[in-house]
Write an enzyme that holds these catalytic residues in place. Structure first.
Site, PDB file in Angstrom:
ATOM      1  N   CYS A  95       4.125   4.181  -8.973  1.00 23.67           N
ATOM      2  CA  CYS A  95       3.461   5.389  -8.920  1.00 23.67           C
ATOM      3  C   CYS A  95       4.180   6.617  -9.514  1.00 23.67           C
ATOM      4  O   CYS A  95       3.541   7.450  -9.669  1.00 23.67           O
ATOM      5  CB  CYS A  95       3.114   5.673  -7.571  1.00 23.67           C
ATOM      6  SG  CYS A  95       2.346   4.152  -6.480  1.00 23.67           S
ATOM      7  N   HIS A 154       1.600  13.084  -7.119  1.00 23.79           N
ATOM      8  CA  HIS A 154       1.105  11.465  -7.012  1.00 23.79           C
ATOM      9  C   HIS A 154      -0.048  11.713  -5.761  1.00 23.79           C
ATOM     10  O   HIS A 154       0.205  11.876  -4.810  1.00 23.79           O
ATOM     11  CB  HIS A 154       2.177  10.504  -6.924  1.00 23.79           C
ATOM     12  CG  HIS A 154       1.723   9.327  -6.398  1.00 23.79           C
ATOM     13  ND1 HIS A 154       0.458   8.718  -7.011  1.00 23.79           N
ATOM     14  CD2 HIS A 154       1.834   8.426  -5.550  1.00 23.79           C
ATOM     15  CE1 HIS A 154       0.166   7.614  -6.528  1.00 23.79           C
ATOM     16  NE2 HIS A 154       0.865   7.483  -5.515  1.00 23.79           N
ATOM     17  N   ASN A 189      -5.916   6.205  -4.225  1.00 26.66           N
ATOM     18  CA  ASN A 189      -4.418   6.143  -4.735  1.00 26.66           C
ATOM     19  C   ASN A 189      -4.521   5.262  -5.849  1.00 26.66           C
ATOM     20  O   ASN A 189      -4.786   3.936  -5.763  1.00 26.66           O
ATOM     21  CB  ASN A 189      -3.478   5.653  -3.680  1.00 26.66           C
ATOM     22  CG  ASN A 189      -2.109   5.541  -4.049  1.00 26.66           C
ATOM     23  OD1 ASN A 189      -1.797   5.611  -5.274  1.00 26.66           O
ATOM     24  ND2 ASN A 189      -1.197   5.582  -3.264  1.00 26.66           N
TER      25      ASN A 189
HETATM   26  O1  UT7 Z   1       1.571   5.211  -3.442  1.00 26.36           O
HETATM   27  C1  UT7 Z   1       3.005   4.609  -3.112  1.00 26.36           C
HETATM   28  C2  UT7 Z   1       3.691   5.458  -2.206  1.00 26.36           C
HETATM   29  N1  UT7 Z   1       2.969   5.310  -0.662  1.00 26.36           N
HETATM   30  C3  UT7 Z   1       2.814   6.380  -0.038  1.00 26.36           C
HETATM   31  O2  UT7 Z   1       3.369   7.324  -0.428  1.00 26.36           O
HETATM   32  C4  UT7 Z   1       2.093   6.027   1.290  1.00 26.36           C
HETATM   33  C5  UT7 Z   1       2.895   6.423   2.496  1.00 26.36           C
HETATM   34  N2  UT7 Z   1       2.479   6.205   3.888  1.00 26.36           N
HETATM   35  C6  UT7 Z   1       1.011   6.417   4.179  1.00 26.36           C
HETATM   36  O3  UT7 Z   1       0.301   7.394   3.653  1.00 26.36           O
HETATM   37  C7  UT7 Z   1       0.700   6.080   5.531  1.00 26.36           C
HETATM   38  O4  UT7 Z   1       1.771   5.485   6.203  1.00 26.36           O
HETATM   39  C8  UT7 Z   1      -0.526   4.773   5.491  1.00 26.36           C
HETATM   40  C9  UT7 Z   1      -1.652   5.386   5.010  1.00 26.36           C
HETATM   41  C10 UT7 Z   1      -0.079   3.690   4.745  1.00 26.36           C
HETATM   42  C11 UT7 Z   1      -0.789   4.271   6.936  1.00 26.36           C
HETATM   43  O5  UT7 Z   1      -0.809   5.606   7.840  1.00 26.36           O
HETATM   44  P1  UT7 Z   1      -0.230   5.614   9.296  1.00 26.36           P
HETATM   45  O6  UT7 Z   1      -0.557   6.747   9.862  1.00 26.36           O
HETATM   46  O7  UT7 Z   1       1.342   5.685   8.853  1.00 26.36           O
HETATM   47  O8  UT7 Z   1      -0.656   4.184   9.806  1.00 26.36           O
HETATM   48  P2  UT7 Z   1       0.192   3.064  10.508  1.00 26.36           P
HETATM   49  O9  UT7 Z   1       0.361   1.963   9.583  1.00 26.36           O
HETATM   50  O10 UT7 Z   1       1.598   3.497  11.081  1.00 26.36           O
HETATM   51  O11 UT7 Z   1      -0.871   2.819  11.672  1.00 26.36           O
HETATM   52  C12 UT7 Z   1      -1.022   3.736  12.704  1.00 26.36           C
HETATM   53  C13 UT7 Z   1      -2.223   3.091  13.731  1.00 26.36           C
HETATM   54  C14 UT7 Z   1      -1.817   1.642  14.056  1.00 26.36           C
HETATM   55  O12 UT7 Z   1      -2.644   1.437  15.313  1.00 26.36           O
HETATM   56  P3  UT7 Z   1      -1.682   1.350  16.626  1.00 26.36           P
HETATM   57  O13 UT7 Z   1      -0.624   0.164  16.438  1.00 26.36           O
HETATM   58  O14 UT7 Z   1      -1.215   2.681  16.743  1.00 26.36           O
HETATM   59  O15 UT7 Z   1      -2.468   1.107  17.695  1.00 26.36           O
HETATM   60  C15 UT7 Z   1      -2.548   0.917  12.890  1.00 26.36           C
HETATM   61  O16 UT7 Z   1      -3.012  -0.426  13.422  1.00 26.36           O
HETATM   62  O17 UT7 Z   1      -3.484   3.185  12.832  1.00 26.36           O
HETATM   63  C16 UT7 Z   1      -3.853   1.804  12.767  1.00 26.36           C
HETATM   64  N3  UT7 Z   1      -4.440   1.618  11.480  1.00 26.36           N
HETATM   65  C17 UT7 Z   1      -5.660   1.879  11.176  1.00 26.36           C
HETATM   66  N4  UT7 Z   1      -6.773   2.241  12.033  1.00 26.36           N
HETATM   67  C18 UT7 Z   1      -7.888   2.374  11.623  1.00 26.36           C
HETATM   68  C19 UT7 Z   1      -3.800   1.426  10.293  1.00 26.36           C
HETATM   69  N5  UT7 Z   1      -4.777   1.370   9.539  1.00 26.36           N
HETATM   70  C20 UT7 Z   1      -5.780   1.684   9.803  1.00 26.36           C
HETATM   71  C21 UT7 Z   1      -7.180   1.616   9.266  1.00 26.36           C
HETATM   72  N6  UT7 Z   1      -8.056   2.125  10.094  1.00 26.36           N
HETATM   73  N7  UT7 Z   1      -7.342   1.414   7.857  1.00 26.36           N
END
Ligand code: UT7
Length: 327
Positions: free
Chosen positions: A125, A249, A283
């Site tokens: 990215c 980005h 993204n």
């Molecule tokens: O482009 C390259 C560089 N990449 C980045 O900069 C990405 C950086 N990271 C992020 O933007 C975020 O970490 C993500 C968008 C990838 C994920 O978001 P998050 O807030 O960190 O979510 P998580 O994976 O830690 O999950 C939190 C909760 C979980 O549920 P529990 O275990 O707390 O009950 C997940 O299962 O959100 C749940 N979850 C979702 N719920 C609904 C994860 N994805 C989803 C979803 N819809 N799509």
């Protein structure tokens, strides 16, 4: 003393500048509600955690190289540069399905650029800012006269559609810039680097799907990227208050906002325009910065002559940023 003949060098130029921009996205719009029909997610979660309203997905028969051709042609047209004038094509990407032949040579041939130096560049990215930095220095050194830099990705081929954390973020598209010589420098030095000790945070599974440790990447991006952007300003002799348009980005709107907040805490103006193209483009990895800036120019929120600060970051972990003047 030696009788070895002295080598001569190409005449370079004092500076370089972005001559034009172009972009392309596939037609198919995918909303959060569309995704919630095929996986356990919802519009509220996606908008509040990532900031995406909708994104564009390619059809099976639409290829990364197709997007790159369209974005490259648009940038040349915007710059008023004929394909025959381009001598170098750089194609940042991380989703070409095969490593050879490279995308750059194929795309150059389809655009009608005769026999350019052509290579792909993979800094994930951060790829567009790496490519812009290389293009600028090639021009200044006299190794190239006009360089076409095209960030293009078909991320939908590299995402497991059942992996809800990644399938809602990544999308397809391309953005391009034409770089040429300038007496007055209009592209600042690139500020780049990598954190190879964090290599495991983003990668590919055995099935060739992207995985990331989202929260760790999020923490890294929200703490480590603003200082890279500040360093890009410093090496260009600029201050945060000089920035008209900030284009990080487009990984996650909360990361974009965190970077903008840090820059404002260091003197950037409240009126600084901040790219939020992720809302409608998702993204798109190495395409996201030129795609966002091209959209902002078309919408009138970024204008010719504005000081743009771009910063990319992603797998590697790699990062790069620079200041440049908007064409
Ligand atoms: O482009 C390259 C560089 N990449 C980045 O900069 C990405 C950086 N990271 C992020 O933007 C975020 O970490 C993500 C968008 C990838 C994920 O978001 P998050 O807030 O960190 O979510 P998580 O994976 O830690 O999950 C939190 C909760 C979980 O549920 P529990 O275990 O707390 O009950 C997940 O299962 O959100 C749940 N979850 C979702 N719920 C609904 C994860 N994805 C989803 C979803 N819809 N799509």
């Amino acid at each position: 003393m030696t009788d070895r003949p002295a080598l001569s060098l190409n005449p370079g130029s004092r500076g370089s500048r972005v001559l034009g921009l172009g972009s392309f996205q596939p037609e198919k719009v995918v909303t959060n509600d569309d995704l919630s029909k095929v996986m356990d997610t919802n519009d509220e979660w996606i908008q509040s955690r990532v900031g995406i309203v909708e994104r564009r997905f390619a059809e099976k028969d639409e290829l990364l190289t197709d997007f790159a051709v369209a974005a490259g042609k648009a940038a040349l047209e915007d710059a008023g540069v004929d394909p025959s004038e381009v001598d170098t094509v750089i194609l940042p990407n991380c989703t070409m399905p095969t490593l050879i032949p490279n995308a750059a040579a194929q795309v150059a041939a389809r655009i009608g650029i005769p026999n350019p130096g052509a290579f792909d560049l993979n800094a994930a990215c951060a790829g567009f800012c790496y490519g812009l930095g290389v293009a600028s220095d090639l021009v200044r050194a006299g190794s190239a006269k006009k360089v076409l830099v095209i960030g293009a990705e078909k991320l939908t081929d590299s995402v497991n559609p059942t992996d809800r954390a990644n399938a809602i973020i990544f999308a397809d598209g391309a953005g391009a810039a034409v770089v040429g010589a300038s007496d007055e420098p209009q592209i600042g030095p690139v500020s780049w680097g990598s954190a190879g000790d964090l290599v495991d945070l983003i990668g590919m599974t055995e099935e060739k799907f992207i995985y990331q440790e989202g929260q760790s990447v999020f923490r890294w991006a929200t703490t480590q990227i603003a200082p890279i952007a500040m360093r890009a300003l410093e090496v260009a002799g600029l201050k945060p208050s000089d920035v008209d348009v900030l284009v990080p980005h487009q990984a996650n709107l909360r990361i974009v906002e965190a970077i903008a907040k840090k820059l404002r805490a260091n003197g950037a103006r409240e009126e600084m325009v901040v790219a939020d193209d992720i809302k409608y483009s998702g993204n798109t990895s190495s395409a996201s910065i030129p795609l966002a800036l091209d959209h902002m120019r078309k919408a009138g929120t970024a204008k010719s002559g504005d000081v743009v600060l771009a910063v990319g970051f992603g797998a590697g972990l790699s990062y790069a940023g620079q200041a440049f003047v908007c064409p």
